[in-house]
Write an enzyme that holds these catalytic residues in place. Structure first.
Site, mmCIF file in Angstrom:
data_model
loop_
_atom_site.group_PDB
_atom_site.id
_atom_site.type_symbol
_atom_site.label_atom_id
_atom_site.label_comp_id
_atom_site.label_asym_id
_atom_site.label_seq_id
_atom_site.Cartn_x
_atom_site.Cartn_y
_atom_site.Cartn_z
ATOM 1 N N HIS A 73 -7.793 -5.423 -0.219
ATOM 2 C CA HIS A 73 -6.539 -4.682 -0.048
ATOM 3 C C HIS A 73 -5.820 -5.207 1.196
ATOM 4 C CE1 HIS A 73 -4.055 -1.071 -0.374
ATOM 5 N NE2 HIS A 73 -4.228 -0.866 0.922
ATOM 6 N N SER A 97 0.809 -1.207 0.000
ATOM 7 C CA SER A 97 0.000 0.000 0.000
ATOM 8 C C SER A 97 0.853 1.271 0.000
ATOM 9 C CB SER A 97 -0.924 -0.071 1.213
ATOM 10 O OG SER A 97 -2.053 0.684 0.967
HETATM 11 C C1 GCU Z 1 -5.467 4.846 1.272
HETATM 12 C C2 GCU Z 1 -4.817 5.637 0.177
HETATM 13 C C3 GCU Z 1 -3.929 4.785 -0.688
HETATM 14 C C4 GCU Z 1 -2.953 4.003 0.158
HETATM 15 C C5 GCU Z 1 -3.714 3.249 1.228
HETATM 16 C C6 GCU Z 1 -2.861 2.538 2.267
HETATM 17 O O1 GCU Z 1 -6.392 3.970 0.723
HETATM 18 O O2 GCU Z 1 -5.818 6.254 -0.562
HETATM 19 O O3 GCU Z 1 -3.206 5.570 -1.603
HETATM 20 O O4 GCU Z 1 -2.193 3.135 -0.619
HETATM 21 O O5 GCU Z 1 -4.480 4.158 1.975
HETATM 22 O O6 GCU Z 1 -1.704 2.851 2.433
HETATM 23 O O7 GCU Z 1 -3.429 1.687 2.959
#
Ligand code: GCU
Length: 423
Positions: free
Chosen positions: A402, A261
């Protein structure tokens, strides 16, 4: 007063609806776009040889990402004091040697401690290691009472025992599912991990972390072309690498950088800017990580800039809603890692991170691998879920949300093993 409040509420609700409606989750709504060419320099020169890539285009792209997106590092910071807290703790039933080291950076009356936790396979001296930042403190990666607790600022998670932005004993091992350490050890690898908030707490506040080390009197935040948090985190990974190069238990030639992420975005920028990292794995890194910005699918530049204004440099704000004006796109970030092995991974329920945009970006970046005479991504078609495509540039889309899961790790271990095998 009541009327005003109602009016404001309506504004907020309709505003956020507009933002949600504007999110593209449908291929049909992806606008036409043209990627800036990878192999043509800004003054129009075609890049046909590795030498030209290395002398002209690569430095040019690094400069553009640094000036316009992540921000440049304002200067040198003296080498840290190294405090070894533990050298050969036994862990995982004797399978691992646990080592804990603290790097203390200091300059102009400021101090910043950065804690490194290592689990190295007891049976394999100088094994290759995965290096990855963790989200909640080193003690969150394993239920191991010997791991030192971070004193840095951490996002509050009362249900996990993180309150008033400080971790407690209760949060030991809470991220263990994301770090299958025994599986990593059994595959012959070590794990090196650091809490990213040690380097820079993840909040819109430039008064803490590493940023203030370079401030002039009265300065409160970096200049528009200077580092945001993403670049600070990437800088931190390079400083950990400096340490690993000097640690006789680690093979610094085989450090595999991995990030999930936002930490996947940081890992990619670190690997792009520091060639000492042998490989890079980006897990669900999305917008300003692996995904192509010009597709505007899922999270966009405007949204990431407004939700996380501290991640990128001030100059990057001007591209909110103006992706086509960017002199770069994210396939170029991936290409900066060539010819080193690269793995990009997505998840089916993580449309916010634009899986197809991540795949296409890896495909485009493969042009530079080709220049080096190696095949990058070996397929043109987007693979089915849970069907990894292995190669110098690898890709998978996992079923699910995710996250970074044991399935993802299984593929990364296999990939790293394949890439380390002598040809
Ligand atoms: C949010 C953000 C993303 C990021 C994510 C994370 O969703 O919008 O850009 O990658 O957080 O780090 O969990």
């Amino acid at each position: 007063m009541k009327k005003l409040l109602t009016f404001l509420l309506i504004l907020i609700v309709t505003g956020s609806l507009a933002q949600r409606q504007a999110t593209i989750y449908d291929e049909e709504n992806v606008p036409e776009y043209q990627l800036p060419p990878l192999l043509k320099s800004q003054n129009g020169r075609n890049i046909k040889k590795v030498k030209q890539w290395e002398k002209i285009r690569r430095p040019e792209l690094l400069r553009l990402f640094s000036q316009e997106v992540y921000g440049k590092i304002p200067g040198e910071i003296p080498a840290p004091e190294i405090i070894i807290h533990e050298t050969n703790g036994s862990a995982f039933y004797g399978k691992a040697v646990r080592k804990q080291v603290e790097l203390v950076f200091s300059m102009n009356d400021r101090e910043l401690p950065v804690n490194i936790l290592m689990y190295l396979p007891a049976a394999t001296p100088k094994a290759p290691v995965f290096l990855g930042y963790n989200f909640l403190g080193n003690h969150s990666v394993a239920d191991d009472p010997n791991i030192r607790l971070t004193e840095s600022w951490v996002y509050d998670h009362p249900s996990l025992g993180i309150v008033h932005n400080q971790v407690t004993e209760q949060s030991r091992g809470v991220s263990a599912e994301n770090w299958p350490i025994e599986m990593i050890l059994d595959a012959g690898f070590g794990l090196v991990t650091v809490y990213y908030g040690d380097v820079d707490p993840d909040r819109d506040n430039f008064s803490d972390g590493i940023h203030p080390f370079h401030y002039k009197a009265g300065q409160e935040k970096p200049r528009p072309d200077e580092w945001g948090s993403m670049a600070a985190w990437a800088w931190g990974l390079s400083r950990v690498m400096d340490y690993l190069e000097a640690d006789e238990l680690v093979n610094a030639q085989e450090v595999i950088l991995l990030g999930h992420s936002r930490l996947g975005k940081a890992a990619l920028w670190a690997a792009a800017s520091d060639p000492r990292f042998a490989m890079c794995i980006s897990n669900n890194s999305g917008c300003m990580g692996a995904a192509l910005s010009r597709r505007r699918f899922g999270e966009t530049v405007a949204v990431v800039n407004s939700n996380f204004p501290h991640w990128f440099c001030g100059n990057f704000k001007k591209y909110s809603g103006y992706e086509d004006e960017l002199p770069v796109d994210q396939h170029m970030l991936l290409a900066l890692i060539a010819p080193r092995p690269l793995y990009v991974a997505s998840a089916t329920e993580d449309q916010w991170a634009d899986p197809l945009g991540e795949f296409l970006s890896a495909k485009q970046a493969s042009e530079v691998y080709q220049l080096f005479g190696v095949e990058g991504l070996t397929t043109d078609s987007f693979p089915a879920p849970d069907q990894p495509v292995f190669g110098r540039v690898s890709y998978h889309i996992r079923t699910g949300k995710h996250d970074i899961t044991p399935f993802d790790w299984e593929q990364y271990l296999k990939f790293a093993q394949q890439q380390l095998e002598p040809e």
